[in-house]
Design an enzyme around this catalytic site. Structure first.
Site, PDB file in Angstrom:
ATOM      1  N   SER A 196       0.848  -1.186   0.000  1.00 13.08           N
ATOM      2  CA  SER A 196       0.000   0.000   0.000  1.00 13.08           C
ATOM      3  C   SER A 196       0.882   1.233   0.000  1.00 13.08           C
ATOM      4  CB  SER A 196      -0.897   0.006   1.235  1.00 13.08           C
ATOM      5  OG  SER A 196      -0.114   0.336   2.372  1.00 13.08           O
ATOM      6  N   LYS A 197       0.227   2.381   0.005  1.00 16.58           N
ATOM      7  CA  LYS A 197       0.966   3.650  -0.054  1.00 16.58           C
ATOM      8  C   LYS A 197       1.953   3.796   1.102  1.00 16.58           C
ATOM      9  CE  LYS A 197      -2.157   6.444  -2.805  1.00 16.58           C
ATOM     10  NZ  LYS A 197      -3.593   6.139  -2.565  1.00 16.58           N
ATOM     11  N   ARG A 198       1.691   3.087   2.197  1.00 13.10           N
ATOM     12  CA  ARG A 198       2.618   3.169   3.328  1.00 13.10           C
ATOM     13  C   ARG A 198       4.020   2.688   2.932  1.00 13.10           C
ATOM     14  NH1 ARG A 198       2.222  -0.263   6.974  1.00 13.10           N
ATOM     15  NH2 ARG A 198       0.733  -1.608   5.908  1.00 13.10           N
ATOM     16  N   HIS A 199       4.072   1.794   1.964  1.00  4.46           N
ATOM     17  CA  HIS A 199       5.373   1.243   1.556  1.00  4.46           C
ATOM     18  C   HIS A 199       6.092   2.118   0.550  1.00  4.46           C
ATOM     19  CE1 HIS A 199       3.088  -2.412   2.886  1.00  4.46           C
ATOM     20  NE2 HIS A 199       4.215  -2.606   3.517  1.00  4.46           N
TER      21      HIS A 199
END
Ligand code: GLU
Ligand code: ZN
Length: 492
Positions: A254-257
């Site tokens: 996800s965008k967290r990565h």
């Protein structure tokens, strides 16, 4: 039997790296088995639909060079391939199920359904979901409700007993108790819009899809889809749910990565061949060791058997490494044209380029090619050529193990060695040897000599090899910057 597979994205967001992995697996499987790759746009969710997503879908596939044999734009025998253009088909088939008693009209108001949901939640009833209130309405009851102007939805009758099983090429048999499948789900909404499940199943059947390759997130929909195939009396295609794409921490990517939109990768300067190569290795391998594949090779050697079962990790560093390799493998001409927009965007050069700028870009290519991980790296790497913004923080000039005083001395003596060496036409090796000797004389590491020189010339600690940098700005400018560096270091 000819293999026919499809990529069926919903244009509700930018193409995700995981979505593109699904597209590539389908595409390569179609190519390697002499089959057809179909693109179908699943745009039944009109609220989340956006034109931008649809354009992004087309431009991403085009950029990757993934051509579809049938689908929007190119057409085909089983079109239209955009679901919003097929609403009459879904309606017809849903009504057919009603006529056969396999589905029924439901007139329940949203208020009633909401009250039901609350009641079930409060009483912690084991039974969750629609209570089949309208499952057995008589023709009279229906006529009455119709007369009130209520527009019904159509619900599929899900058996309350028994189990539903489907076979997955990778995962084996997947079985679910029918009573655990959402009771009598809506398949056609009151406005005539199909739900995802209905449209997906009808289209896969009418488009003669043989294998459904999609993300594992869709496994829970599998049993319901199989019930729909059975209700229609259609053959169930083969399923092959693809391993999840995870970040390094084992969580779903996800965008967290980091970036997940292919468009962002493209903007940063990843080459399509690097994306294709690396993304295809996320959950697939030929022999566990071969790493480099051209698109053409994958079109030949991709096999379903080699898809992994376990979740696959998307490693940004590994992609960077692949990209660097592909940048170095590309021709200088191609790299020149690819880096030009970045230099223009940074305001370093004009658009269109002047003749001198074009010559300069060509000279920049060989050294930057060796250092770039992504094309946009060209901007920080070459900024010193176009903008002269000296580093004012003295500590930046200090190499490992050195100090300010020795740094100033290293720069003073080092500049003399460098400038006279270059003027006398000494080789780079000779000059480097003399600079190393200076380091021992000052009892510091070589970095203690090279760092201040590099920072003075390139205004940065990350830059191109020293002699390439000098070459690009010229000897006079080099001399000026070296002197200025010394002035900065000697200032109080
Ligand atoms: N429209 C669905 C998606 O966006 C397709 C799922 C499938 O391939 O069946 O992923
Ligand atoms: Zn109802």
């Amino acid at each position: 039997m000819e293999v026919r597979v499809r990529y069926a994205p919903s244009p509700t967001g930018l193409q995700h790296i995981g979505g593109i992995r699904t597209a590539l697996f389908n595409y390569f499987f179609a190519r390697s088995s002499g089959g057809k790759f179909i693109l179908r746009v699943e745009d039944t969710d009109r609220e989340r639909y956006s034109d931008e997503s649809l354009e992004d879908l087309y431009s991403t596939l085009e950029w990757l060079g993934v051509k579809w044999d049938e689908g929007p734009v190119v057409g085909g025998d089983y079109g239209p391939y955009i679901q919003s253009e097929r609403f009459d088909i879904y309606k017809k088939y849903a009504e057919q199920l009603v006529a056969e008693g396999k589905a029924y009209y439901c007139y329940c108001s949203p208020e009633r359904l909401e009250a039901l949901r609350k009641e079930q939640a409060e009483s912690k009833s084991e039974y969750q979901g629609y209570d089949r209130h309208c499952a057995n309405l008589t023709a009279e009851e229906r006529a009455e409700l119709e007369a009130q102007g209520i527009r019904p939805v159509i619900r599929l009758r899900v058996p309350t007993e028994g189990k539903t099983t489907f076979h997955d090429i990778l995962m084996g048999d997947i079985t679910r108790r029918n009573r655990d499948i959402s009771p009598d789900p809506i398949i056609l909404k009151s406005d005539g819009f199909p739900t995802y499940h209905l449209a997906n199943v009808i289209d896969d059947h009418l488009m003669h899809i043989t294998h459904i390759m999609r993300a594992q997130e869709w496994i829970p929909s599998g049993p319901l889809h199989v019930l729909l195939y059975h209700a229609f009396g259609w053959e169930v295609p083969q399923y092959c749910h693809l391993p999840m794409v995870m970040g390094k921490d084992g969580q779903k990517l996800s965008k967290r990565h980091g970036s997940t939109a292919v468009r962002d990768f493209r903007a940063k300067g990843y080459l399509p061949e690097a994306i294709i190569n690396y993304v295809t290795l996320v959950g697939w391998s030929l022999d566990g060791s071969t790493e480099f594949f051209t698109k053409e090779e994958l079109e030949r050697c991709f096999k379903l058997e080699n898809i992994h079962k376990s979740p696959a990790v998307f490693d940004y560093k590994k992609l960077d490494w692949f990209n660097g390799q592909y940048i170095r493998a590309a021709s200088d001409e191609r790299i020149a044209s690819l880096i030009t927009p970045y230099l223009q965007e940074a305001g370093f050069i004009h658009d269109p380029l002047t003749a001198e700028e074009s010559a300069l870009v060509s000279r920049i290519v060989p050294p930057v090619k060796e250092r770039m991980k992504v094309l946009s790296d060209v901007v920080p790497l070459t900024a010193f050529i176009f903008r002269d913004e000296p580093v004012m923080d003295k500590t930046v000039y200090v190499g490992k193990g050195s100090d300010l005083e020795k740094t100033a001395e290293a720069l003073r003596k080092g500049s003399a060695i460098l400038l006279s060496g270059l003027r006398d036409g000494k080789s780079h090796e000779e000059i480097e040897t003399e600079l190393s000797a200076l380091a021992s004389e000052l009892s510091i590491k070589v970095a203690g000599v090279f760092q201040p020189i590099r920072v003075a010339i390139t205004n940065s600690t990350v830059s191109l090899p020293l002699f390439d940098s000098i070459d690009l700005i010229g000897l006079e400018e080099t001399e000026r910057r070296l002197h200025r560096g010394l002035t900065i270091l000697e200032e109080n």
